[in-house]
Write a protein that holds these residues in place. Structure first.
Motif, short mmCIF file in Angstrom:
data_model
loop_
_atom_site.label_atom_id
_atom_site.label_comp_id
_atom_site.label_asym_id
_atom_site.label_seq_id
_atom_site.Cartn_x
_atom_site.Cartn_y
_atom_site.Cartn_z
N VAL A 192 0.84 -1.21 0.00
CA VAL A 192 0.00 0.00 0.00
C VAL A 192 0.87 1.26 0.00
O VAL A 192 0.61 2.21 -0.73
CB VAL A 192 -0.96 -0.01 1.22
N ALA A 193 1.93 1.24 0.82
CA ALA A 193 2.76 2.44 0.98
C ALA A 193 3.80 2.60 -0.12
O ALA A 193 4.48 3.63 -0.20
CB ALA A 193 3.46 2.40 2.34
N SER A 194 3.91 1.61 -1.01
CA SER A 194 4.98 1.64 -2.02
C SER A 194 4.70 2.68 -3.11
O SER A 194 3.60 3.24 -3.18
CB SER A 194 5.13 0.27 -2.67
N ARG A 195 5.67 2.87 -3.97
CA ARG A 195 5.52 3.86 -5.04
C ARG A 195 4.55 3.43 -6.13
O ARG A 195 4.22 4.20 -7.04
CB ARG A 195 6.90 4.19 -5.65
N THR A 196 4.09 2.18 -6.05
CA THR A 196 3.03 1.75 -6.98
C THR A 196 1.80 1.29 -6.20
O THR A 196 0.99 0.50 -6.69
CB THR A 196 3.52 0.61 -7.89
N GLY A 197 1.66 1.80 -4.97
CA GLY A 197 0.50 1.44 -4.15
C GLY A 197 -0.53 2.55 -4.15
O GLY A 197 -1.12 2.86 -5.20
N HIS A 198 -0.73 3.13 -2.95
CA HIS A 198 -1.76 4.16 -2.79
C HIS A 198 -1.18 5.39 -2.11
O HIS A 198 -0.24 5.30 -1.33
CB HIS A 198 -2.90 3.60 -1.94
#
Ligand SMILES: [Zn+2]
Ligand SMILES: [Zn+2]
Length: 258
Positions: free
Chosen positions: A184-190
């Motif tokens: 979720v917190a990643s650069r392709t999450g949200h």
């Protein structure tokens, strides 16, 4: 008049109605078809009158009701080729789909639609800018970070639907498994409230009358907190003229009219 109603937003389903003149489209259809029909009825929209369902990406919270709506009410589904392919299972039995090319503008009735790339863990996810009657609506949720392209596309919009998915501290101390938190917190999450608050003052201008915060997590966010975080950032940069609301999972948000 251009009208925008976020019928539902959050990890259990996303669906937004945009209409102008005689043209009405949905951005995503991630609730059950039954629920979408009910919510459309609540805002006076006959599903048979939908000109299209535009897809941002294939995740189930954006596609759950698409196939049933498309078949039952003969609504064309428009997506890029990669999303069509990735959503094949959900979109089975839909008569041949319509394609757009990400980055290339297309027309649906009275609406001019420009899809643009967003960074998210899906095949070829997009946001949209929809223009009609000189008004411009920007839509971007499900993005792990803000790219220069996203900033360029959303600048100058009269209304914005933008993601404020989680409060970083609530996410990290919350019940999700570690791997999910990382995703979720990643650069392709949200996008977090904090990231939204950092970014939005860059694109909210004089002409931006409405801002709808969307895709709020019911587990890792609180609408009051999301709103306050963004409101403070906008106020610090003198942007107090914007009407700010948070989209809901359980019922349609207030209509935005331009
Ligand atoms: Zn997604
Ligand atoms: Zn989503």
């Amino acid at each position: 008049m251009v009208e925008l109603v976020v019928l539902a937003s959050g990890s259990r389903g996303n669906c937004t109605l945009v209409r102008a003149g005689r043209t009405a489209v949905l951005i995503d259809a991630g609730l059950s078809a039954k629920q979408i029909v009910e919510r459309l009825a609540a805002v006076g929209q006959d599903p048979r009158g939908l000109a299209a369902i535009l897809l941002t990406h294939e995740h189930i919270d954006h596609t759950r009701g698409v196939a049933v709506l498309a078949r039952r009410f003969t609504v064309p589904v428009i997506a890029n080729a990669a999303t069509w392919q990735a959503a094949e299972v959900q979109l089975r039995d839909i008569p041949a789909g319509e394609f757009f090319v990400t980055g290339t503008r297309f027309t649906v009735g009275a609406l001019e639609v420009t899809p643009f790339s967003i960074p998210h863990d899906a095949a070829e996810p997009v946001g949209f800018v929809i223009e009609s009657e000189g008004m411009r609506v920007g839509y971007a949720t499900d993005l792990g970070h803000v790219t220069r392209l996203v900033a360029a596309r959303l600048a100058g919009c009269h209304a914005l639907v933008f993601e404020a998915n989680h409060d970083l501290e609530m996410l990290m101390s919350g019940p999700y498994p570690w791997a999910t938190k990382q995703r979720v917190a990643s650069r392709t999450g949200h996008l977090s409230n904090e990231h939204a608050a950092e970014f939005l003052p860059q694109v909210v201008g004089e002409e931006t009358g409405h801002l709808v915060l969307a895709h709020l997590s019911e587990t890792n966010n609180d609408p009051v907190l999301a709103r306050a975080t963004v409101e403070t950032a906008l106020a610090e940069t003198g942007r107090t003229h914007v009407s700010l609301t948070t989209a809901r999972q359980d019922r349609p948000a207030a209509a935005v009219r331009l």
